[in-house]
Design a protein around this motif. Structure first.
Motif, PDB file in Angstrom:
ATOM      1  N   THR A 110       0.881  -1.039   0.158  1.00  0.00           N
ATOM      2  CA  THR A 110      -0.155   0.083   0.036  1.00  0.00           C
ATOM      3  C   THR A 110       0.809   1.310   0.079  1.00  0.00           C
ATOM      4  O   THR A 110       1.991   1.214   0.333  1.00  0.00           O
ATOM      5  CB  THR A 110      -0.934  -0.207   1.265  1.00  0.00           C
ATOM      6  N   VAL A 111       0.410   2.298  -0.614  1.00  0.00           N
ATOM      7  CA  VAL A 111       1.242   3.442  -0.712  1.00  0.00           C
ATOM      8  C   VAL A 111       0.237   4.863  -0.292  1.00  0.00           C
ATOM      9  O   VAL A 111      -1.013   4.669  -0.665  1.00  0.00           O
ATOM     10  CB  VAL A 111       1.792   3.485  -2.122  1.00  0.00           C
ATOM     11  N   HIS A 112       0.937   5.729   0.148  1.00  0.00           N
ATOM     12  CA  HIS A 112       0.108   7.099   0.640  1.00  0.00           C
ATOM     13  C   HIS A 112       1.086   8.147  -0.115  1.00  0.00           C
ATOM     14  O   HIS A 112       2.532   8.122   0.129  1.00  0.00           O
ATOM     15  CB  HIS A 112       0.130   7.134   1.958  1.00  0.00           C
ATOM     16  N   MET A 113       0.544   9.269  -0.675  1.00  0.00           N
ATOM     17  CA  MET A 113       1.192  10.355  -0.926  1.00  0.00           C
ATOM     18  C   MET A 113       0.373  11.677  -0.783  1.00  0.00           C
ATOM     19  O   MET A 113      -0.783  11.658  -1.162  1.00  0.00           O
ATOM     20  CB  MET A 113       1.879  10.372  -2.488  1.00  0.00           C
ATOM     21  N   ILE A 155      14.780   7.345  -4.500  1.00  0.00           N
ATOM     22  CA  ILE A 155      13.647   8.289  -5.129  1.00  0.00           C
ATOM     23  C   ILE A 155      13.365   9.508  -4.262  1.00  0.00           C
ATOM     24  O   ILE A 155      13.261  10.610  -4.631  1.00  0.00           O
ATOM     25  CB  ILE A 155      12.427   7.647  -5.833  1.00  0.00           C
ATOM     26  N   CYS A 156      12.774   9.148  -3.121  1.00  0.00           N
ATOM     27  CA  CYS A 156      12.574  10.227  -2.152  1.00  0.00           C
ATOM     28  C   CYS A 156      13.698  11.203  -1.796  1.00  0.00           C
ATOM     29  O   CYS A 156      13.534  12.326  -1.833  1.00  0.00           O
ATOM     30  CB  CYS A 156      11.868   9.499  -0.844  1.00  0.00           C
ATOM     31  N   ARG A 157      14.941  10.609  -1.760  1.00  0.00           N
ATOM     32  CA  ARG A 157      16.018  11.238  -1.571  1.00  0.00           C
ATOM     33  C   ARG A 157      16.301  12.256  -2.547  1.00  0.00           C
ATOM     34  O   ARG A 157      16.516  13.343  -2.348  1.00  0.00           O
ATOM     35  CB  ARG A 157      17.173  10.415  -1.227  1.00  0.00           C
ATOM     36  N   PHE A 217       6.499  10.561  -7.550  1.00  0.00           N
ATOM     37  CA  PHE A 217       5.672   9.608  -6.919  1.00  0.00           C
ATOM     38  C   PHE A 217       5.681   8.387  -7.886  1.00  0.00           C
ATOM     39  O   PHE A 217       5.944   7.083  -7.320  1.00  0.00           O
ATOM     40  CB  PHE A 217       4.393  10.069  -6.701  1.00  0.00           C
ATOM     41  N   THR A 218       5.227   8.562  -9.087  1.00  0.00           N
ATOM     42  CA  THR A 218       5.256   7.234  -9.810  1.00  0.00           C
ATOM     43  C   THR A 218       6.608   6.673 -10.162  1.00  0.00           C
ATOM     44  O   THR A 218       6.444   5.613 -10.313  1.00  0.00           O
ATOM     45  CB  THR A 218       4.478   7.826 -11.350  1.00  0.00           C
ATOM     46  N   LYS A 219       7.391   7.620 -10.009  1.00  0.00           N
ATOM     47  CA  LYS A 219       9.037   7.027 -10.229  1.00  0.00           C
ATOM     48  C   LYS A 219       9.294   5.955  -9.054  1.00  0.00           C
ATOM     49  O   LYS A 219       9.896   4.906  -9.182  1.00  0.00           O
ATOM     50  CB  LYS A 219      10.022   7.978 -10.411  1.00  0.00           C
ATOM     51  N   ALA A 220       8.766   6.330  -7.682  1.00  0.00           N
ATOM     52  CA  ALA A 220       8.975   5.425  -6.666  1.00  0.00           C
ATOM     53  C   ALA A 220       8.132   4.242  -6.423  1.00  0.00           C
ATOM     54  O   ALA A 220       8.683   3.307  -6.023  1.00  0.00           O
ATOM     55  CB  ALA A 220       8.809   6.497  -5.437  1.00  0.00           C
TER      56      ALA A 220
END
Length: 308
Positions: A110-113, A155-157, A217-220
């Motif tokens: 599951t993911v949240h953004m 990716i976040c970094r 987001f989509t890259k991560a």
């Protein structure tokens, strides 16, 4: 530091981001998101509109939403003034994208953004608005893969690196601390980045940071679900997914400030609670079998660690 707030430009970016994200998932899966535009009935105290993009059920995605909202009101909700008591009673304007996606396959996390801008307007013709950005993304696996966690954090970094080398460590720590169920003494997932009350870069750079996080987001996330979506699973894996989804429900209803802000500000309840999974289970005093894949989630992933 610049203080001019361009709500129109932020709104345009967020609506485009919503369209890009939903289109990227529709390319992977046959069902399309349901687009549900809404507008509040006229009120002297609260105004607003938005678009909720919902999928349930959707094959790859069992349920989820990518929601845009833009609201303003006469009084800033108390959930937003706990750290800024001097703003109590101010009018406000807030807009943002919030998404939660619950895949069908238990091997897909599951993911949240969320990315958002909030401004409070103190009384006085010559008093500048007080604004701040917030946002981030975090991952909640049911069956952990170290390479997925490393990819997500990398990716976040990279998304925040252009704005300061100190931001990723700060935002990662804030994410670990925020997405933590104190009543369970456990993290919700493997974290990511989280920031709030962020205005130190001014409006223009803060807006660029919002765009960088939103665009990442989509890259991560997409490479992770593409790698895991076809892994075979059975009823045991679905049962564990439902059990862990119970923790997600607990966090969103007990701990999450965004849920509280949305409800206190008179937001659209259906859109706010779309973050809840379609199925969740609870078991009394249950623990996974030692050395099982389910136990590995607790021992190797639901711990504070440097994934990079």
């Amino acid at each position: 530091m610049d203080s001019q707030i361009d709500f129109a430009r932020v709104r345009s970016y967020l609506l485009n981001l919503q369209q890009q994200i939903t289109a990227s998932f529709e390319q992977l899966d046959a069902p399309r998101f349901i687009h549900d535009p809404w507008q509040r009935a006229p009120s002297e105290h609260l105004r607003g509109d938005g678009v909720s993009c919902i999928i349930e059920p959707g094959g790859l995605l069992e349920s989820g939403g990518v929601n845009f909202s833009h609201v303003s009101g006469d009084t800033l909700p108390s959930s937003a003034t706990s750290a800024r008591p001097q703003l109590a009673g101010c009018s406000f304007e807030a807009l943002g994208i919030s998404l939660v996606l619950h895949p069908h396959n238990p091997y897909c996390p599951t993911v949240h953004m969320n990315v958002r801008l909030l401004a409070a307007m103190p009384a006085g013709a010559h008093t500048a608005p007080v604004f701040w950005f917030g946002g981030g993304m975090d991952l909640t696996p049911y069956y952990g893969f170290a390479e997925d966690a490393r990819h997500f954090h990398r990716i976040c970094r990279d998304a925040v690196a252009p704005f300061g080398a100190d931001l990723y460590p700060r935002f990662k720590q804030a994410c670990d601390e925020y997405f933590f169920l104190k009543h369970r003494n456990e993290p919700r997932g493997i974290g990511g980045i989280f920031y709030d009350d962020f205005s130190e870069l001014g409006f223009e750079q803060g807006f660029k940071l919002m765009q960088s996080v939103g665009d990442a987001f989509t890259k991560a996330y997409l490479p992770i679900i593409q790698a895991r979506r076809h892994l075979p699973f059975g009823p045991n894996e679905k049962a564990f997914q439902a059990y862990r989804r119970g923790r997600y429900v607990e966090f969103n209803l007990v701990c999450d400030r965004g849920t509280l802000f949305g409800l206190q500000s008179g937001g659209r309840t259906e859109s706010i609670l779309m973050s809840l999974p379609p199925v969740a289970h609870w078991r009394y005093n249950w623990k996974p079998e030692p050395d099982s894949p389910e136990a590995q989630l607790y021992s190797d992933f639901l711990i504070a660690r440097d994934w990079l």
